[in-house]
Design an enzyme around this catalytic site. Sequence first.
Site, PDB file in Angstrom:
ATOM      1  N   LYS A  11      -9.175   2.545  -2.121  1.00  0.00           N
ATOM      2  CA  LYS A  11      -9.661   2.030  -0.440  1.00  0.00           C
ATOM      3  C   LYS A  11     -10.911   2.530  -0.149  1.00  0.00           C
ATOM      4  O   LYS A  11     -11.045   3.914  -0.009  1.00  0.00           O
ATOM      5  CB  LYS A  11      -8.523   2.554   0.523  1.00  0.00           C
ATOM      6  CG  LYS A  11      -8.529   1.997   1.838  1.00  0.00           C
ATOM      7  CD  LYS A  11      -7.113   2.346   2.274  1.00  0.00           C
ATOM      8  CE  LYS A  11      -6.938   1.528   3.721  1.00  0.00           C
ATOM      9  NZ  LYS A  11      -5.592   1.997   4.462  1.00  0.00           N
ATOM     10  N   GLU A  52       0.779  -1.277  -0.185  1.00  0.00           N
ATOM     11  CA  GLU A  52       0.116   0.115  -0.106  1.00  0.00           C
ATOM     12  C   GLU A  52       0.716   1.228  -0.100  1.00  0.00           C
ATOM     13  O   GLU A  52       1.818   1.251   0.848  1.00  0.00           O
ATOM     14  CB  GLU A  52      -0.975  -0.013   1.310  1.00  0.00           C
ATOM     15  CG  GLU A  52      -1.887   0.985   1.681  1.00  0.00           C
ATOM     16  CD  GLU A  52      -2.457   1.060   2.842  1.00  0.00           C
ATOM     17  OE1 GLU A  52      -3.430   1.935   3.016  1.00  0.00           O
ATOM     18  OE2 GLU A  52      -2.044   0.415   3.643  1.00  0.00           O
ATOM     19  N   CYS A 108      -5.687  -3.118   2.699  1.00  0.00           N
ATOM     20  CA  CYS A 108      -5.145  -3.178   4.082  1.00  0.00           C
ATOM     21  C   CYS A 108      -6.444  -3.182   4.974  1.00  0.00           C
ATOM     22  O   CYS A 108      -7.206  -3.956   5.116  1.00  0.00           O
ATOM     23  CB  CYS A 108      -4.315  -2.005   4.547  1.00  0.00           C
ATOM     24  SG  CYS A 108      -3.413  -1.990   6.018  1.00  0.00           S
TER      25      CYS A 108
END
Length: 547
Positions: free
Chosen positions: A112, A43, A148
Amino acid sequence: MTDKLKIALAQVNQKVGDLAGNAAAMLEWRAKAKGADLVMFPEMQLTGYPVEDLVLKPEFVRQTMEHAGRLVDATADGGPALLFGSIHSEGGANYNCMILAEGGRVVGRTLKHELPNYGTFDEKRIFVSGPMPSPIAFHGVKLGVPICEDIWLEPVCAHLAQEGAELLLVPNGSPYELDKDDLRQRLVRDRVVETGLPLAYLNRVGGQDEVVFDGSSFVTNDDGSHVVQMPDWEEALAITEWQRTANGWKCLPGQKATLAPFPEDIYRAMTVALRDYVNDNGFPGIILGLSGGIDSALSAAVAVDAIGADRVWCVMMPSKYTSETSLEDAENCAKLLGCRHDVVSIVPGVKGLEEMIPDATSLAQENIQARLRMVTLMALSNSKGHMLLTTGNKSEMSVGYATLYGDMAGGYSVLKDAYKTTVFALSRWRNANNPKDALGPDGPVMPQRVIDKPPTAELRPNQKDEDSLPPYPILDRILDALVEKEQSVTEAARTTGADPALVADIEKKLLRAEYKRRQAPPGVKLGSRNFGRDRRYPITNAFKTGQ
């Protein structure tokens, strides 16, 4: 449509803000991934992570997108595809994103969705949440790329599975903390069971200010089997092999590294964090006060293991209260480590200040000594450019048993999140073990007497820490309850078995010392509630749970 894929997991370091350097490093790792179809990076690998308020600077975002475009262009050479973390800006909104590029073009992009906003993270401050992601088609395979935090909650992975994802590739910027490996693996097993999909968990390594990343990347198949385990605390490349079966995609068994157990994991967190902080900020070396006590001895050992003995400068600064034992122990510690050791007495300075302030109280006289040591170390630091390493531990910092502008001064602290009992455990462990990649000696790093003798600040005759504090095993249990678990005095007394009056006194000291901790240097996060990034209490605060 293919029935086989080779996916290279690049577990690598980064430097926040070094767009050109991070991009160049990614291309170098890509060149090493011979035979891979796809090379995956963590990331925000292009920008570094956590990027914090750099995202709020338009020029930074603009240059990030330029460098991302160049990485996309670089895939026109016919080599492996790239899956890398960056920033995507659109319509005035900035997103944390992963870009999949092949053949000189963007094949797909994931934004994200779940933005962490707790503890060390404040992504809602700088990013906009992306929509629920869809799988990315690659060589006829539908890749789910949750980023994540997207796997810490159920919806994103469930949505990707419903949309037809065939496997999950998860890029992470997951900082180290104690017992995090087990937590990650339990979390991944949960997502695998819920979705029925295999999952590759890729994390970075290296230090960034107060957080440090341990790597520890792994792959779990849809049956829950742990088929690949990459090492912790070092850069690594794993080319994982995947096959389509009648029951979906499987990753073939690969490397199985052994992760560092406690307390080695904490020690390596300290060395990696300190190494990157010193090197990335351009310091030629480290200077620290070596008192003959265990905190400074352990700090010196970590420094030598991190950057080498030739870059570490230890200074013993005796006062009239310093014992011969401390002088000997400091000298022997430096000899074991092989680093420079000087002795600079603060007695003349103390005499001068006694003349300037003849009516100073006993407490003021003690603090004068600590602050003169700081002045001495900073003068030496200024002369050579070495960074001053602070040596105080979390137990002392919690209750204010430290001198503001004295022993609290410095540029970084490796013990900031380590309680005194942890300091003892680390010292015993390091004296008997040589960590992997350590630049220090194979044998002991401090005399055994340093570990065995009662801790003392030596600021007055016959002083011992336990004159002012409960024994450290008791104190640390209370602090764990009050700080890490956020318990009330009543709860902490019950869970620790300590006297409620003692627990209430510790809570009072803890709250009163907040103004000191606000002025403390940064230090590596080791546990779940470090001071600064995780635990953010007001300085002016009338609330307490005890009397």
